[in-house]
Design a protein around this motif. Sequence first.
Motif, PDB file in Angstrom:
ATOM      1  N   PHE A  10       2.408 -13.827   5.014  1.00  0.00           N
ATOM      2  CA  PHE A  10       1.055 -14.379   5.021  1.00  0.00           C
ATOM      3  C   PHE A  10       0.994 -15.620   4.134  1.00  0.00           C
ATOM      4  O   PHE A  10       1.637 -15.680   3.086  1.00  0.00           O
ATOM      5  CB  PHE A  10       0.043 -13.356   4.489  1.00  0.00           C
ATOM      6  N   ASN A  11       0.173 -16.589   4.549  1.00  0.00           N
ATOM      7  CA  ASN A  11      -0.053 -17.785   3.737  1.00  0.00           C
ATOM      8  C   ASN A  11      -1.292 -17.671   2.860  1.00  0.00           C
ATOM      9  O   ASN A  11      -1.535 -18.527   2.013  1.00  0.00           O
ATOM     10  CB  ASN A  11      -0.186 -19.022   4.628  1.00  0.00           C
ATOM     11  N   SER A  12      -2.078 -16.613   3.069  1.00  0.00           N
ATOM     12  CA  SER A  12      -3.288 -16.407   2.270  1.00  0.00           C
ATOM     13  C   SER A  12      -3.506 -14.917   2.043  1.00  0.00           C
ATOM     14  O   SER A  12      -3.355 -14.121   2.977  1.00  0.00           O
ATOM     15  CB  SER A  12      -4.506 -16.998   2.981  1.00  0.00           C
ATOM     16  N   PRO A  13      -3.886 -14.515   0.833  1.00  0.00           N
ATOM     17  CA  PRO A  13      -4.155 -13.094   0.582  1.00  0.00           C
ATOM     18  C   PRO A  13      -5.382 -12.585   1.326  1.00  0.00           C
ATOM     19  O   PRO A  13      -5.512 -11.384   1.564  1.00  0.00           O
ATOM     20  CB  PRO A  13      -4.368 -13.042  -0.938  1.00  0.00           C
ATOM     21  N   ILE A  14      -6.271 -13.485   1.712  1.00  0.00           N
ATOM     22  CA  ILE A  14      -7.492 -13.080   2.414  1.00  0.00           C
ATOM     23  C   ILE A  14      -7.159 -12.399   3.739  1.00  0.00           C
ATOM     24  O   ILE A  14      -7.861 -11.497   4.192  1.00  0.00           O
ATOM     25  CB  ILE A  14      -8.409 -14.304   2.634  1.00  0.00           C
ATOM     26  N   ASP A  15      -6.063 -12.824   4.362  1.00  0.00           N
ATOM     27  CA  ASP A  15      -5.678 -12.257   5.661  1.00  0.00           C
ATOM     28  C   ASP A  15      -5.003 -10.888   5.538  1.00  0.00           C
ATOM     29  O   ASP A  15      -4.757 -10.223   6.547  1.00  0.00           O
ATOM     30  CB  ASP A  15      -4.715 -13.211   6.384  1.00  0.00           C
ATOM     31  N   VAL A  16      -4.710 -10.474   4.317  1.00  0.00           N
ATOM     32  CA  VAL A  16      -3.891  -9.276   4.111  1.00  0.00           C
ATOM     33  C   VAL A  16      -4.722  -7.991   4.097  1.00  0.00           C
ATOM     34  O   VAL A  16      -4.227  -6.920   4.447  1.00  0.00           O
ATOM     35  CB  VAL A  16      -3.094  -9.399   2.789  1.00  0.00           C
ATOM     36  N   VAL A  17      -5.998  -8.080   3.708  1.00  0.00           N
ATOM     37  CA  VAL A  17      -6.819  -6.881   3.494  1.00  0.00           C
ATOM     38  C   VAL A  17      -6.873  -6.008   4.742  1.00  0.00           C
ATOM     39  O   VAL A  17      -6.639  -4.793   4.684  1.00  0.00           O
ATOM     40  CB  VAL A  17      -8.239  -7.271   3.040  1.00  0.00           C
ATOM     41  N   ASP A  18      -7.168  -6.604   5.889  1.00  0.00           N
ATOM     42  CA  ASP A  18      -7.253  -5.822   7.130  1.00  0.00           C
ATOM     43  C   ASP A  18      -5.898  -5.223   7.495  1.00  0.00           C
ATOM     44  O   ASP A  18      -5.820  -4.095   7.994  1.00  0.00           O
ATOM     45  CB  ASP A  18      -7.759  -6.697   8.279  1.00  0.00           C
ATOM     46  N   TYR A  19      -4.837  -5.970   7.249  1.00  0.00           N
ATOM     47  CA  TYR A  19      -3.491  -5.468   7.561  1.00  0.00           C
ATOM     48  C   TYR A  19      -3.189  -4.212   6.747  1.00  0.00           C
ATOM     49  O   TYR A  19      -2.631  -3.238   7.264  1.00  0.00           O
ATOM     50  CB  TYR A  19      -2.457  -6.553   7.269  1.00  0.00           C
ATOM     51  N   PHE A  64      -6.660 -11.074  -6.221  1.00  0.00           N
ATOM     52  CA  PHE A  64      -6.473 -10.275  -5.006  1.00  0.00           C
ATOM     53  C   PHE A  64      -6.082  -8.835  -5.356  1.00  0.00           C
ATOM     54  O   PHE A  64      -6.643  -7.874  -4.812  1.00  0.00           O
ATOM     55  CB  PHE A  64      -5.396 -10.924  -4.139  1.00  0.00           C
ATOM     56  N   ILE A  65      -5.147  -8.668  -6.284  1.00  0.00           N
ATOM     57  CA  ILE A  65      -4.713  -7.328  -6.682  1.00  0.00           C
ATOM     58  C   ILE A  65      -5.857  -6.559  -7.327  1.00  0.00           C
ATOM     59  O   ILE A  65      -6.056  -5.362  -7.059  1.00  0.00           O
ATOM     60  CB  ILE A  65      -3.509  -7.414  -7.644  1.00  0.00           C
ATOM     61  N   ARG A  66      -6.638  -7.223  -8.164  1.00  0.00           N
ATOM     62  CA  ARG A  66      -7.767  -6.558  -8.826  1.00  0.00           C
ATOM     63  C   ARG A  66      -8.781  -6.029  -7.820  1.00  0.00           C
ATOM     64  O   ARG A  66      -9.452  -5.020  -8.062  1.00  0.00           O
ATOM     65  CB  ARG A  66      -8.469  -7.524  -9.784  1.00  0.00           C
ATOM     66  N   GLU A  67      -8.912  -6.692  -6.692  1.00  0.00           N
ATOM     67  CA  GLU A  67      -9.924  -6.320  -5.704  1.00  0.00           C
ATOM     68  C   GLU A  67      -9.474  -5.195  -4.774  1.00  0.00           C
ATOM     69  O   GLU A  67     -10.297  -4.631  -4.049  1.00  0.00           O
ATOM     70  CB  GLU A  67     -10.313  -7.553  -4.876  1.00  0.00           C
ATOM     71  N   LEU A  68      -8.185  -4.858  -4.779  1.00  0.00           N
ATOM     72  CA  LEU A  68      -7.694  -3.781  -3.920  1.00  0.00           C
ATOM     73  C   LEU A  68      -8.012  -2.424  -4.539  1.00  0.00           C
ATOM     74  O   LEU A  68      -7.831  -2.221  -5.737  1.00  0.00           O
ATOM     75  CB  LEU A  68      -6.184  -3.904  -3.709  1.00  0.00           C
ATOM     76  N   THR A  69      -8.476  -1.489  -3.716  1.00  0.00           N
ATOM     77  CA  THR A  69      -8.820  -0.161  -4.216  1.00  0.00           C
ATOM     78  C   THR A  69      -7.573   0.609  -4.641  1.00  0.00           C
ATOM     79  O   THR A  69      -7.514   1.174  -5.728  1.00  0.00           O
ATOM     80  CB  THR A  69      -9.567   0.641  -3.126  1.00  0.00           C
ATOM     81  N   ASN A  70      -6.579   0.643  -3.781  1.00  0.00           N
ATOM     82  CA  ASN A  70      -5.315   1.324  -4.092  1.00  0.00           C
ATOM     83  C   ASN A  70      -4.156   0.419  -3.689  1.00  0.00           C
ATOM     84  O   ASN A  70      -3.575   0.583  -2.614  1.00  0.00           O
ATOM     85  CB  ASN A  70      -5.220   2.659  -3.342  1.00  0.00           C
ATOM     86  N   PRO A  71      -3.825  -0.556  -4.532  1.00  0.00           N
ATOM     87  CA  PRO A  71      -2.780  -1.505  -4.135  1.00  0.00           C
ATOM     88  C   PRO A  71      -1.408  -0.845  -4.032  1.00  0.00           C
ATOM     89  O   PRO A  71      -1.116   0.107  -4.759  1.00  0.00           O
ATOM     90  CB  PRO A  71      -2.798  -2.537  -5.268  1.00  0.00           C
ATOM     91  N   PRO A  72      -0.573  -1.339  -3.119  1.00  0.00           N
ATOM     92  CA  PRO A  72       0.825  -0.901  -3.106  1.00  0.00           C
ATOM     93  C   PRO A  72       1.512  -1.406  -4.374  1.00  0.00           C
ATOM     94  O   PRO A  72       0.901  -2.103  -5.194  1.00  0.00           O
ATOM     95  CB  PRO A  72       1.398  -1.599  -1.862  1.00  0.00           C
ATOM     96  N   LEU A  73       2.770  -1.084  -4.533  1.00  0.00           N
ATOM     97  CA  LEU A  73       3.547  -1.715  -5.590  1.00  0.00           C
ATOM     98  C   LEU A  73       3.558  -3.220  -5.321  1.00  0.00           C
ATOM     99  O   LEU A  73       3.514  -3.651  -4.170  1.00  0.00           O
ATOM    100  CB  LEU A  73       4.977  -1.176  -5.592  1.00  0.00           C
ATOM    101  N   PHE A  74       3.610  -4.020  -6.379  1.00  0.00           N
ATOM    102  CA  PHE A  74       3.594  -5.462  -6.156  1.00  0.00           C
ATOM    103  C   PHE A  74       4.434  -6.187  -7.206  1.00  0.00           C
ATOM    104  O   PHE A  74       4.593  -5.721  -8.343  1.00  0.00           O
ATOM    105  CB  PHE A  74       2.164  -6.016  -6.142  1.00  0.00           C
ATOM    106  N   ILE A  75       4.979  -7.314  -6.779  1.00  0.00           N
ATOM    107  CA  ILE A  75       5.793  -8.176  -7.634  1.00  0.00           C
ATOM    108  C   ILE A  75       5.244  -9.589  -7.515  1.00  0.00           C
ATOM    109  O   ILE A  75       5.104 -10.115  -6.407  1.00  0.00           O
ATOM    110  CB  ILE A  75       7.270  -8.149  -7.201  1.00  0.00           C
ATOM    111  N   PHE A  76       4.917 -10.196  -8.637  1.00  0.00           N
ATOM    112  CA  PHE A  76       4.444 -11.574  -8.613  1.00  0.00           C
ATOM    113  C   PHE A  76       5.632 -12.532  -8.547  1.00  0.00           C
ATOM    114  O   PHE A  76       6.639 -12.351  -9.239  1.00  0.00           O
ATOM    115  CB  PHE A  76       3.607 -11.882  -9.855  1.00  0.00           C
ATOM    116  N   THR A  77       5.511 -13.547  -7.698  1.00  0.00           N
ATOM    117  CA  THR A  77       6.521 -14.605  -7.598  1.00  0.00           C
ATOM    118  C   THR A  77       5.797 -15.923  -7.826  1.00  0.00           C
ATOM    119  O   THR A  77       4.970 -16.328  -7.014  1.00  0.00           O
ATOM    120  CB  THR A  77       7.186 -14.596  -6.208  1.00  0.00           C
ATOM    121  N   THR A  78       6.080 -16.593  -8.914  1.00  0.00           N
ATOM    122  CA  THR A  78       5.291 -17.764  -9.289  1.00  0.00           C
ATOM    123  C   THR A  78       6.124 -18.762 -10.078  1.00  0.00           C
ATOM    124  O   THR A  78       7.180 -18.415 -10.625  1.00  0.00           O
ATOM    125  CB  THR A  78       4.072 -17.329 -10.133  1.00  0.00           C
ATOM    126  N   ALA A  79       5.636 -19.982 -10.136  1.00  0.00           N
ATOM    127  CA  ALA A  79       6.301 -21.020 -10.927  1.00  0.00           C
ATOM    128  C   ALA A  79       5.680 -21.145 -12.315  1.00  0.00           C
ATOM    129  O   ALA A  79       6.091 -21.999 -13.099  1.00  0.00           O
ATOM    130  CB  ALA A  79       6.210 -22.359 -10.196  1.00  0.00           C
TER     131      ALA A  79
END
Length: 228
Positions: free
Chosen positions: A34-43, A66-81
Motif C-alpha cells: 500500500f502507498n497510504s495507510p488510509i487504504d489499509v483499514v478495510d483490508y 495509524f497504529i494508534r487508531e487501530l483497535t487491535n493492530p497486528p505486529l508491526f515494524i517501522f521502516t523509516t529514514a
Amino acid sequence: MKIKCLLIDDEPFALNILEDDLLSFDKVEILHKFNSPIDVVDYLRDHEVDLIFLDIQMPEKLGTQFIRELTNPPLFIFTTAYHQYAVEGFELNAVDYLLKPIAKERLTSAIRKVEDIMLLRANQNNIVDHIVVNVEYKKIKIFINEISYIEGLKDYVKIYMVNRNAPLLTRSNLRGMEKILPVKDFLRIHNSYIVNKNRIQHVALTKLTLPEIALPVGKKYVGNIEIF
C-alpha cells in the motif's frame, strides 16, 4: 508457520526494495503493498495479517498515528529514514524500528523477533481456558467453553454465551478476537462470525448449525470448514 505481512510506504521505490529484501525469507508471505495507510483499514477487517512493515513520514497520515487508531493492530515494524520517532515507536510496542536503508542483518533480526512472538502466542493458545474482555467499563473473565459464537459489528463484537440470553458487547473486531482465542477451539466461518468448534452440530457448504442458531458460511471460509 508463514508470517503474513503488509507493506506500507508512500514511496514506490522504497516499497519495491523492501519487497525484494523480504522475498529472501521463506517464512514471509507478502499479502499486499500500500502507498497510504488510509487504504489499509478495510483490508485488515477482511484479512488475517500477522505483521505490518510501515513507514512513518507519509503525507496523508503518520505511521505512528495509524497504529494508534487501530483497535487491535497486528505486529508491526517501522521502516523509516528518521531517528526521532524511535522512542514513540517503541512506546507503541513496535517489534522493531528499522532505519533506511535497511541492513540485511537488521531485517533478519526483526523477522526472528516476529517468529519468537508468534511462537509464544501459539504456545499460549494451547493452554488458554479463558479470555478477558471489557464490557461496560469492566473487565469480564469468560471461560472458553462458555462461548458459543461471536458476531462482528465493525468495531464491536457480540459474544454469545451458552447459558446467557443476551450477548456481551465489547469494543474489538473479529481479527482481534482471533488473536486471543485458541485456534484449536474456534473457527472463522464468515466475515461476521467465529464459532466454537465444540458447539457445531452440522456443517454444509453454505451453512453451519449450532444448537441455538444456523449461521452462514462465507465463500472464502469454505476451506476452513473443509479442514474442520
